[in-house]
Design an enzyme around this catalytic site. Structure first.
Site, PDB file in Angstrom:
ATOM      1  N   ASP A  60      -2.701  -3.682  10.937  1.00 16.10           N
ATOM      2  CA  ASP A  60      -3.425  -3.311   9.720  1.00 16.10           C
ATOM      3  C   ASP A  60      -4.657  -4.201   9.642  1.00 16.10           C
ATOM      4  O   ASP A  60      -4.545  -5.409   9.449  1.00 16.10           O
ATOM      5  CB  ASP A  60      -2.539  -3.502   8.484  1.00 16.10           C
ATOM      6  CG  ASP A  60      -3.146  -2.895   7.216  1.00 16.10           C
ATOM      7  OD1 ASP A  60      -4.386  -2.782   7.142  1.00 16.10           O
ATOM      8  OD2 ASP A  60      -2.379  -2.548   6.306  1.00 16.10           O
ATOM      9  N   ARG A  97      -7.191  -3.962   7.483  1.00 15.76           N
ATOM     10  CA  ARG A  97      -7.908  -3.826   6.213  1.00 15.76           C
ATOM     11  C   ARG A  97      -8.110  -5.179   5.519  1.00 15.76           C
ATOM     12  O   ARG A  97      -7.192  -5.974   5.415  1.00 15.76           O
ATOM     13  CB  ARG A  97      -7.173  -2.864   5.282  1.00 15.76           C
ATOM     14  CG  ARG A  97      -7.274  -1.428   5.726  1.00 15.76           C
ATOM     15  CD  ARG A  97      -6.426  -0.517   4.869  1.00 15.76           C
ATOM     16  NE  ARG A  97      -5.001  -0.776   5.054  1.00 15.76           N
ATOM     17  CZ  ARG A  97      -4.043  -0.053   4.474  1.00 15.76           C
ATOM     18  NH1 ARG A  97      -4.368   0.954   3.672  1.00 15.76           N
ATOM     19  NH2 ARG A  97      -2.774  -0.344   4.688  1.00 15.76           N
TER      20      ARG A  97
END
Length: 212
Positions: free
Chosen positions: A132, A134
């Site tokens: 991930d 982000r």
């Protein structure tokens, strides 16, 4: 906000939203100057946000949001979030973070690996990419620019509230979204629940024949 340059609103425009199921809402769309990653993230202000608004951080998903892909739950989550936020008053941040931040082409490459048996996180790793990628710094910048420092967060993802906290945003309550299963996304959702502790109630569901 901790050591992060301030963003400022750039433009505001009213847009009537119309969904395929007939639901309609009016939103104020806000763009920004000074976001740290240079992306064109967008805030949708729905209803009267009030002192502690309901907020969702929604990562862009072209396949799910636009084309209705059943391999994820992004499209139904977006539709649900607009209605719930409009009813209470708050903000939806539409973040240009396709594929948990790895981009559209890489996401589709990861799908190909998922078709060979890898789950959604292992597929990213096999491509040499983060599980991930982000970073919610721009989201915190947008919230500060809108005068929001405390909120209720509409999310199943504990990482969102943790990052916002470190970025100077107080999350009073994290409110789970609905669980939108299809025959094609059950293993994907189970991987999120098992590996990154998303708030997803998936007991009794049959194993999906499709890889996550």
């Amino acid at each position: 906000m901790p050591d992060t340059p301030a963003a400022t609103p750039r433009a505001r425009v009213r847009v009537p939203l119309r969904f395929g199921d007939g639901y309609a809402a009016d939103a104020e769309l806000v763009t920004f100057h000074g976001l740290t990653d240079g992306q064109e993230h967008l805030a949708l202000v729905l209803g009267d946000p009030g002192p502690v608004p309901l907020v969702r951080l929604h990562s862009e998903c072209l396949t799910g949001d636009v084309f209705g892909s059943a391999r994820c739950d992004c499209g139904p989550q977006l539709r649900e979030a607009v209605e719930r936020i409009a009813a209470r008053g708050g903000v939806l941040l539409y973040l240009r973070q396709e594929g948990r931040g790895i981009g559209l082409y890489n996401k589709l490459d990861a799908y190909a690996l998922q078709d060979q048996g890898l789950d959604t996180y292992a597929a990213n790793t096999a491509l040499g990419l983060p599980e991930d990628a982000r970073d919610y710094t721009p989201a915190a910048q947008m919230l500060h620019a809108l005068g929001i420092t405390e909120l209720d967060l509409l999310s199943n993802n504990p990482d969102k509230s943790a990052q916002l906290h470190t970025l100077g945003i107080s999350v009073r309550t994290r409110i789970p979204t609905g669980v939108f299963t299809t025959p094609h996304n059950v293993r994907y959702l189970r991987a999120k629940a098992d590996q990154t502790h998303h708030t997803l109630a998936l007991p009794g569901l049959e194993e999906d024949q499709q890889p996550a």
